[in-house]
Design a protein around this motif. Structure first.
Motif, PDB file in Angstrom:
ATOM      1  N   MET A  47       0.831  -1.205   0.000  1.00  0.00           N
ATOM      2  CA  MET A  47       0.000   0.000   0.000  1.00  0.00           C
ATOM      3  C   MET A  47       0.866   1.256   0.000  1.00  0.00           C
ATOM      4  SD  MET A  47      -2.555   1.353   2.994  1.00  0.00           S
ATOM      5  CE  MET A  47      -1.115   1.959   3.904  1.00  0.00           C
ATOM      6  N   LEU A  48       1.902   1.280   0.844  1.00  0.00           N
ATOM      7  CA  LEU A  48       2.792   2.437   0.888  1.00  0.00           C
ATOM      8  C   LEU A  48       3.574   2.578  -0.419  1.00  0.00           C
ATOM      9  CD1 LEU A  48       4.066   2.097   4.554  1.00  0.00           C
ATOM     10  CD2 LEU A  48       2.740   4.013   3.635  1.00  0.00           C
ATOM     11  N   GLU A  49       3.968   1.456  -1.011  1.00  0.00           N
ATOM     12  CA  GLU A  49       4.664   1.510  -2.301  1.00  0.00           C
ATOM     13  C   GLU A  49       3.753   2.097  -3.373  1.00  0.00           C
ATOM     14  OE1 GLU A  49       5.739  -2.548  -2.827  1.00  0.00           O
ATOM     15  OE2 GLU A  49       7.523  -2.429  -1.529  1.00  0.00           O
ATOM     16  N   GLU A  50       2.493   1.688  -3.375  1.00  0.00           N
ATOM     17  CA  GLU A  50       1.543   2.224  -4.356  1.00  0.00           C
ATOM     18  C   GLU A  50       1.220   3.682  -4.079  1.00  0.00           C
ATOM     19  OE1 GLU A  50       0.548   0.798  -7.060  1.00  0.00           O
ATOM     20  OE2 GLU A  50       1.498  -1.140  -6.662  1.00  0.00           O
ATOM     21  N   LEU A  51       1.251   4.079  -2.816  1.00  0.00           N
ATOM     22  CA  LEU A  51       1.070   5.489  -2.479  1.00  0.00           C
ATOM     23  C   LEU A  51       2.175   6.328  -3.111  1.00  0.00           C
ATOM     24  CD1 LEU A  51      -0.452   7.667  -0.778  1.00  0.00           C
ATOM     25  CD2 LEU A  51       1.166   7.170   1.062  1.00  0.00           C
ATOM     26  N   ALA A  52       3.410   5.825  -3.037  1.00  0.00           N
ATOM     27  CA  ALA A  52       4.530   6.543  -3.649  1.00  0.00           C
ATOM     28  C   ALA A  52       4.344   6.643  -5.165  1.00  0.00           C
ATOM     29  CB  ALA A  52       5.848   5.842  -3.319  1.00  0.00           C
ATOM     30  N   MET A  53       3.881   5.566  -5.785  1.00  0.00           N
ATOM     31  CA  MET A  53       3.683   5.564  -7.238  1.00  0.00           C
ATOM     32  C   MET A  53       2.555   6.503  -7.661  1.00  0.00           C
ATOM     33  SD  MET A  53       6.011   3.612  -8.484  1.00  0.00           S
ATOM     34  CE  MET A  53       7.022   4.282  -7.153  1.00  0.00           C
ATOM     35  N   ALA A  54       1.613   6.760  -6.773  1.00  0.00           N
ATOM     36  CA  ALA A  54       0.473   7.617  -7.103  1.00  0.00           C
ATOM     37  C   ALA A  54       0.763   9.099  -6.907  1.00  0.00           C
ATOM     38  CB  ALA A  54      -0.734   7.220  -6.261  1.00  0.00           C
ATOM     39  N   LEU A  55       1.879   9.435  -6.260  1.00  0.00           N
ATOM     40  CA  LEU A  55       2.183  10.834  -5.985  1.00  0.00           C
ATOM     41  C   LEU A  55       2.378  11.623  -7.274  1.00  0.00           C
ATOM     42  CD1 LEU A  55       4.867  10.436  -3.154  1.00  0.00           C
ATOM     43  CD2 LEU A  55       2.515  11.239  -2.850  1.00  0.00           C
TER      44      LEU A  55
END
Length: 217
Positions: A47-55
């Motif tokens: 989830m945190l990895e995908e949060l970074a990708m969505a920034l």
């Protein structure tokens, strides 16, 4: 004398067997939370990895708020991707805030801890203006776990209004969370009613998701 003092301290430790129960643990202890997060909530790391990708691309000096920052995992995720941003760590728990500040302090000097309660009436988050507000496993805890769905929708809308107000025009809010309190679709609709545009879900797996929206330019 020293040994007696040490024994007195150690006897106050929580029971280690609380770790063994299916629903057990010491979730209110920030350092325990950090070392158990991946094992207890395996979807939290992707989830945190995908949060970074969505920034969106964050230029140097962009101001980012980690809302209800806890131990600062969302802030550290943002810093890993964009190390030149300026951070505001916002939480009402001084112990968690201290851990978060210590964690991000290893990555930047541009981090301000702010010990405040998140407004529950739609009032603006303190510390703004912000270019980006992020939150990791925070909003469902702020809204509450044992809440009627209609009341939860109302609370989410007020919370999103609090986030929207201090955002600069064109600013974003990105959240990584799970649907324990309210299903994802009603959360996104509450975000829209609060005034966000470009509302969407970037990733979802099981009960975990990354979603966000933007303040109109």
């Amino acid at each position: 004398m020293l040994r007696s003092h040490t024994f007195a301290f150690m006897s106050d430790l929580p029971n280690w067997r609380d770790n063994l129960r299916r629903e057990g643990g010491h979730w209110d202890d920030g350092r325990w939370y950090d070392i158990h997060l991946e094992r207890r909530l395996p979807q939290a790391v992707p989830m945190l990895e995908e949060l970074a990708m969505a920034l969106p691309p964050l230029p140097p000096g962009a101001t980012v708020c980690d809302l209800a920052c806890g131990t600062g995992n969302a802030a550290a995720t943002v810093l890993d991707a964009y190390p030149q941003v300026e951070l505001v760590l916002l939480d009402e728990d001084p112990d968690l805030l201290s851990i978060a500040h210590e964690k991000v302090g290893q990555l930047t000097r541009n981090a301000e801890p702010l010990q405040v309660a998140v407004p529950s009436d739609g009032a603006p988050l303190p510390g703004g203006p912000y270019d980006l507000v992020v939150a990791s496993l925070a909003l469902h805890a702020i809204v509450g776990h044992e809440v009627d769905p209609a009341e939860a929708e109302s609370r989410y809308e007020l919370l999103f209004r609090s986030v929207l107000e201090p955002l600069r025009p064109g600013g974003h809010c990105l959240i990584g969370d799970h649907v324990g309190t309210l299903p994802l679709y009603p959360q996104l609709k509450a975000m829209e009613r609060a005034g966000f545009t470009e509302v969407d879900c970037a990733w979802r797996q099981d009960d975990f998701f990354v979603a966000g929206g933007r303040k109109s330019p």
